[in-house]
Design an enzyme around this catalytic site. Sequence first.
Site, PDB file in Angstrom:
ATOM      1  N   ARG A  22      -3.618  -7.380  -7.684  1.00  0.00           N
ATOM      2  CA  ARG A  22      -4.264  -7.765  -6.130  1.00  0.00           C
ATOM      3  C   ARG A  22      -4.087  -7.020  -4.999  1.00  0.00           C
ATOM      4  O   ARG A  22      -2.947  -6.792  -4.763  1.00  0.00           O
ATOM      5  CB  ARG A  22      -4.331  -9.362  -6.313  1.00  0.00           C
ATOM      6  CG  ARG A  22      -4.753 -10.013  -7.105  1.00  0.00           C
ATOM      7  CD  ARG A  22      -5.210 -11.467  -6.945  1.00  0.00           C
ATOM      8  NE  ARG A  22      -5.400 -12.138  -8.072  1.00  0.00           N
ATOM      9  CZ  ARG A  22      -6.742 -11.889  -8.927  1.00  0.00           C
ATOM     10  NH1 ARG A  22      -7.632 -11.161  -8.517  1.00  0.00           N
ATOM     11  NH2 ARG A  22      -6.705 -12.993 -10.112  1.00  0.00           N
ATOM     12  N   ILE A  31      -3.121  -6.216  -1.357  1.00  0.00           N
ATOM     13  CA  ILE A  31      -2.193  -7.242  -0.494  1.00  0.00           C
ATOM     14  C   ILE A  31      -3.184  -7.583   0.657  1.00  0.00           C
ATOM     15  O   ILE A  31      -2.808  -8.799   1.278  1.00  0.00           O
ATOM     16  CB  ILE A  31      -0.921  -6.848   0.021  1.00  0.00           C
ATOM     17  CG1 ILE A  31      -0.123  -7.829   0.428  1.00  0.00           C
ATOM     18  CG2 ILE A  31      -1.309  -5.576   1.118  1.00  0.00           C
ATOM     19  CD1 ILE A  31       1.372  -7.041   0.566  1.00  0.00           C
ATOM     20  N   ASN A  76     -10.919   5.910  -2.444  1.00  0.00           N
ATOM     21  CA  ASN A  76     -10.464   6.710  -1.252  1.00  0.00           C
ATOM     22  C   ASN A  76      -9.928   7.673  -1.418  1.00  0.00           C
ATOM     23  O   ASN A  76      -8.929   7.868  -2.297  1.00  0.00           O
ATOM     24  CB  ASN A  76     -10.189   5.801  -0.168  1.00  0.00           C
ATOM     25  CG  ASN A  76     -10.986   4.508   0.293  1.00  0.00           C
ATOM     26  OD1 ASN A  76     -12.238   4.605   0.237  1.00  0.00           O
ATOM     27  ND2 ASN A  76     -10.411   3.418   0.178  1.00  0.00           N
ATOM     28  N   GLU A 100      -4.577   5.764   2.232  1.00  0.00           N
ATOM     29  CA  GLU A 100      -3.482   5.413   2.955  1.00  0.00           C
ATOM     30  C   GLU A 100      -2.259   5.584   2.013  1.00  0.00           C
ATOM     31  O   GLU A 100      -1.268   5.631   2.344  1.00  0.00           O
ATOM     32  CB  GLU A 100      -3.331   4.237   3.558  1.00  0.00           C
ATOM     33  CG  GLU A 100      -4.467   4.044   4.612  1.00  0.00           C
ATOM     34  CD  GLU A 100      -4.445   2.481   5.169  1.00  0.00           C
ATOM     35  OE1 GLU A 100      -4.153   1.581   4.692  1.00  0.00           O
ATOM     36  OE2 GLU A 100      -5.202   2.388   6.319  1.00  0.00           O
ATOM     37  N   HIS A 149      -5.984   5.202  -6.981  1.00  0.00           N
ATOM     38  CA  HIS A 149      -6.085   3.886  -7.087  1.00  0.00           C
ATOM     39  C   HIS A 149      -7.757   3.640  -7.021  1.00  0.00           C
ATOM     40  O   HIS A 149      -8.276   4.207  -5.939  1.00  0.00           O
ATOM     41  CB  HIS A 149      -5.374   2.891  -6.178  1.00  0.00           C
ATOM     42  CG  HIS A 149      -5.343   3.282  -4.852  1.00  0.00           C
ATOM     43  ND1 HIS A 149      -4.397   4.058  -4.366  1.00  0.00           N
ATOM     44  CD2 HIS A 149      -6.086   2.735  -3.740  1.00  0.00           C
ATOM     45  CE1 HIS A 149      -4.963   4.272  -3.026  1.00  0.00           C
ATOM     46  NE2 HIS A 149      -5.801   3.221  -2.660  1.00  0.00           N
ATOM     47  N   HIS A 193     -10.356   0.892  -5.994  1.00  0.00           N
ATOM     48  CA  HIS A 193     -10.554  -0.634  -5.694  1.00  0.00           C
ATOM     49  C   HIS A 193     -11.566  -1.034  -6.330  1.00  0.00           C
ATOM     50  O   HIS A 193     -12.949  -0.709  -6.216  1.00  0.00           O
ATOM     51  CB  HIS A 193     -10.911  -0.781  -4.058  1.00  0.00           C
ATOM     52  CG  HIS A 193      -9.729   0.054  -3.192  1.00  0.00           C
ATOM     53  ND1 HIS A 193      -9.014  -0.736  -2.269  1.00  0.00           N
ATOM     54  CD2 HIS A 193      -9.478   1.278  -3.032  1.00  0.00           C
ATOM     55  CE1 HIS A 193      -8.548  -0.188  -1.421  1.00  0.00           C
ATOM     56  NE2 HIS A 193      -8.505   1.179  -1.852  1.00  0.00           N
TER      57      HIS A 193
HETATM   58  P1  5GP Z   1      -6.370   3.158   0.463  1.00  0.00           P
HETATM   59  O1  5GP Z   1      -6.297   2.784   1.864  1.00  0.00           O
HETATM   60  O2  5GP Z   1      -5.291   4.133   0.094  1.00  0.00           O
HETATM   61  O3  5GP Z   1      -7.420   3.362  -0.319  1.00  0.00           O
HETATM   62  O4  5GP Z   1      -5.930   1.667  -0.088  1.00  0.00           O
HETATM   63  C1  5GP Z   1      -4.433   1.306  -0.026  1.00  0.00           C
HETATM   64  C2  5GP Z   1      -4.468  -0.412  -0.414  1.00  0.00           C
HETATM   65  O5  5GP Z   1      -3.443  -0.686  -0.690  1.00  0.00           O
HETATM   66  C3  5GP Z   1      -4.918  -1.022   1.091  1.00  0.00           C
HETATM   67  O6  5GP Z   1      -6.060  -1.784   0.703  1.00  0.00           O
HETATM   68  C4  5GP Z   1      -3.656  -1.789   1.303  1.00  0.00           C
HETATM   69  O7  5GP Z   1      -4.283  -3.315   1.707  1.00  0.00           O
HETATM   70  C5  5GP Z   1      -3.310  -1.934  -0.176  1.00  0.00           C
HETATM   71  N1  5GP Z   1      -1.731  -2.305  -0.212  1.00  0.00           N
HETATM   72  C6  5GP Z   1      -0.909  -1.657   0.581  1.00  0.00           C
HETATM   73  N2  5GP Z   1       0.647  -2.160   0.526  1.00  0.00           N
HETATM   74  C7  5GP Z   1       0.372  -2.902  -0.496  1.00  0.00           C
HETATM   75  C8  5GP Z   1       1.279  -3.472  -1.445  1.00  0.00           C
HETATM   76  O8  5GP Z   1       2.442  -3.476  -1.065  1.00  0.00           O
HETATM   77  N3  5GP Z   1       1.023  -4.332  -2.334  1.00  0.00           N
HETATM   78  C9  5GP Z   1      -0.237  -4.517  -2.744  1.00  0.00           C
HETATM   79  N4  5GP Z   1      -0.468  -5.371  -3.747  1.00  0.00           N
HETATM   80  N5  5GP Z   1      -1.488  -3.618  -1.836  1.00  0.00           N
HETATM   81  C10 5GP Z   1      -0.861  -3.116  -0.938  1.00  0.00           C
END
Ligand code: 5GP
Length: 116
Positions: A30, A32, A88, A96, A101, A103
Amino acid sequence: MTDDCLFCRIVAGEIPATVVHETDDTLAFRDIGPKAPVHVLVIPKAHHQDIAALAAADPALAGRVLASCAAVAEKEGLTGDGYRVIFNTGGFGGQEVFHVHGHVVGGRPLGPMLSI
Ligand code: 5GP
Ligand code: ZN
């Protein structure tokens, strides 16, 4: 395993996560900061920076990541109403965490594909 990668550390068990699905080489847990009632991240256990790097290095594994996204949607009860899978990629893509990954989001109408 890349020492300074957050998601590699989740794979290694060094950082806790709520796992909802696991295969030999993929993990789903899940988010966070969920943006919808269901918001699950699906990753390959091996480190690849983004979907392009994964597809180039190991297209079969990329396919198994997609299969895990579908399995998560099924387990979370999303298949009837529909859902979205988002990868992304890079700066403009809003990435980020640089461990690829997907979503898997759903559980409510998700609106237009992009908000600008
Ligand atoms: P991005 O912006 O790279 O596509 O998505 C990164 C995602 O990782 C974000 O939706 C963020 O909420 C999630 N995320 C960041 N740190 C953690 C963490 O420590 N644990 C979990 N489960 N999700 C995280
Ligand atoms: Zn990693």
